[in-house]
Scaffold this active site. Structure first.
Site, mmCIF file in Angstrom:
data_model
loop_
_atom_site.group_PDB
_atom_site.id
_atom_site.type_symbol
_atom_site.label_atom_id
_atom_site.label_comp_id
_atom_site.label_asym_id
_atom_site.label_seq_id
_atom_site.Cartn_x
_atom_site.Cartn_y
_atom_site.Cartn_z
ATOM 1 N N CYS A 6 -31.163 -17.790 41.609
ATOM 2 C CA CYS A 6 -30.741 -18.917 42.454
ATOM 3 C C CYS A 6 -29.222 -18.886 42.619
ATOM 4 C CB CYS A 6 -31.199 -20.246 41.857
ATOM 5 S SG CYS A 6 -32.963 -20.564 42.087
ATOM 6 N N HIS A 45 -37.273 -21.253 44.855
ATOM 7 C CA HIS A 45 -37.474 -20.848 43.459
ATOM 8 C C HIS A 45 -38.958 -20.899 43.119
ATOM 9 C CE1 HIS A 45 -36.476 -20.152 39.225
ATOM 10 N NE2 HIS A 45 -37.536 -20.916 39.013
ATOM 11 N N HIS A 98 -39.550 -11.899 41.856
ATOM 12 C CA HIS A 98 -38.842 -10.798 42.526
ATOM 13 C C HIS A 98 -39.723 -9.570 42.530
ATOM 14 C CE1 HIS A 98 -37.733 -10.794 38.234
ATOM 15 N NE2 HIS A 98 -37.653 -9.466 38.323
ATOM 16 N N HIS A 100 -39.478 -5.485 42.752
ATOM 17 C CA HIS A 100 -38.641 -4.290 42.656
ATOM 18 C C HIS A 100 -39.174 -3.269 43.661
ATOM 19 C CE1 HIS A 100 -37.115 -5.220 38.425
ATOM 20 N NE2 HIS A 100 -38.212 -5.946 38.452
HETATM 21 P P1 AMP Z 1 -37.396 -8.113 35.489
HETATM 22 O O1 AMP Z 1 -37.121 -7.479 34.181
HETATM 23 O O2 AMP Z 1 -38.603 -7.617 36.201
HETATM 24 O O3 AMP Z 1 -37.345 -9.622 35.385
HETATM 25 O O4 AMP Z 1 -36.211 -7.667 36.443
HETATM 26 C C1 AMP Z 1 -34.973 -8.294 36.490
HETATM 27 C C2 AMP Z 1 -34.037 -7.314 37.126
HETATM 28 O O5 AMP Z 1 -32.864 -8.009 37.507
HETATM 29 C C3 AMP Z 1 -33.615 -6.163 36.232
HETATM 30 O O6 AMP Z 1 -34.001 -4.929 36.830
HETATM 31 C C4 AMP Z 1 -32.104 -6.333 36.139
HETATM 32 O O7 AMP Z 1 -31.423 -5.100 36.112
HETATM 33 C C5 AMP Z 1 -31.803 -7.109 37.388
HETATM 34 N N1 AMP Z 1 -30.580 -7.897 37.335
HETATM 35 C C6 AMP Z 1 -30.180 -8.707 36.323
HETATM 36 N N2 AMP Z 1 -29.002 -9.299 36.651
HETATM 37 C C7 AMP Z 1 -28.688 -8.858 37.891
HETATM 38 C C8 AMP Z 1 -27.591 -9.091 38.777
HETATM 39 N N3 AMP Z 1 -26.586 -9.924 38.458
HETATM 40 N N4 AMP Z 1 -27.572 -8.445 39.963
HETATM 41 C C9 AMP Z 1 -28.571 -7.596 40.293
HETATM 42 N N5 AMP Z 1 -29.639 -7.342 39.515
HETATM 43 C C10 AMP Z 1 -29.683 -7.951 38.320
#
Ligand code: AMP
Length: 112
Positions: A6, A45, A98, A100
Site C-alpha cells: 500500500c 488492499h 501479488h 510474481h
Molecule cells: P512473497 O514472499 O510472495 O510475499 O513476495 C514478496 C516479494 O516482495 C518478494 O519477492 C520481495 O523480494 C518483494 N519485495 C519486498 N519489498 C519490496 C520492495 N520494497 N520493492 C519491490 N519488491 C519488494
C-alpha cells in the site's frame, strides 16, 4: 494500514514501475529471482489469494489480462511463470495480494 505494498501504491516507498492502470500496479521485485521478476498488485488492499471473493475478483481478471502484455514487453517470448504465495505455509511475506511474473531464463521444474 501498515502494508508495504500500500505504501508503494501511495508512493511513500519507491518502486520501479512496469505498468499501471486504475485497478492494478506492476513493479520490479527488489530481490529478483530471475532475469525478469515483476510483481503485479491490485490497488485495493486484498490480503492474499485467500481474500478473493465474488465482490473483488474482477481485479484478478484484470491482472491476468495484463500479464501477457507485460510478458511481451519484457521479452518473455519463451514463456514464464506466474506465482502467488498465500499464507504461512505458502511463504507469503507481504500480506497484500501479488502475482510474481518470472522469466528470462529456463526456470527450474521445482514448484514446492
Ligand atoms: P512473497 O514472499 O510472495 O510475499 O513476495 C514478496 C516479494 O516482495 C518478494 O519477492 C520481495 O523480494 C518483494 N519485495 C519486498 N519489498 C519490496 C520492495 N520494497 N520493492 C519491490 N519488491 C519488494
Amino acid at each position: 494500514m501498515d502494508c508495504l505494498f500500500c505504501k508503494i501504491l501511495e508512493g511513500t516507498i519507491p518502486s520501479t514501475k512496469v505498468y499501471e492502470d486504475e485497478l492494478v500496479y506492476a513493479f520490479r521485485d527488489i530481490n529478483p529471482q530471475a532475469p525478469v521478476h515483476v510483481l503485479i498488485i491490485p490497488r485495493e488492499h486484498i490480503a492474499s489469494a485467500d481474500g478473493i471473493t465474488p465482490e473483488n475478483s474482477a481485479v484478478v481478471a484484470r491482472i491476468f489480462e495484463i500479464i501477457p502484455r507485460i510478458a511481451a514487453s519484457e521479452g518473455l517470448s519463451g514463456g514464464y511463470r506466474v506465482i502467488t504465495n498465500c499464507g504461512e505455509d505458502g511463504c507469503q511475506s507481504v500480506k497484500h495480494l501479488h502475482f510474481h511474473v518470472l522469466g528470462g531464463r529456463r526456470l527450474t521444474g521445482q514448484m514446492g
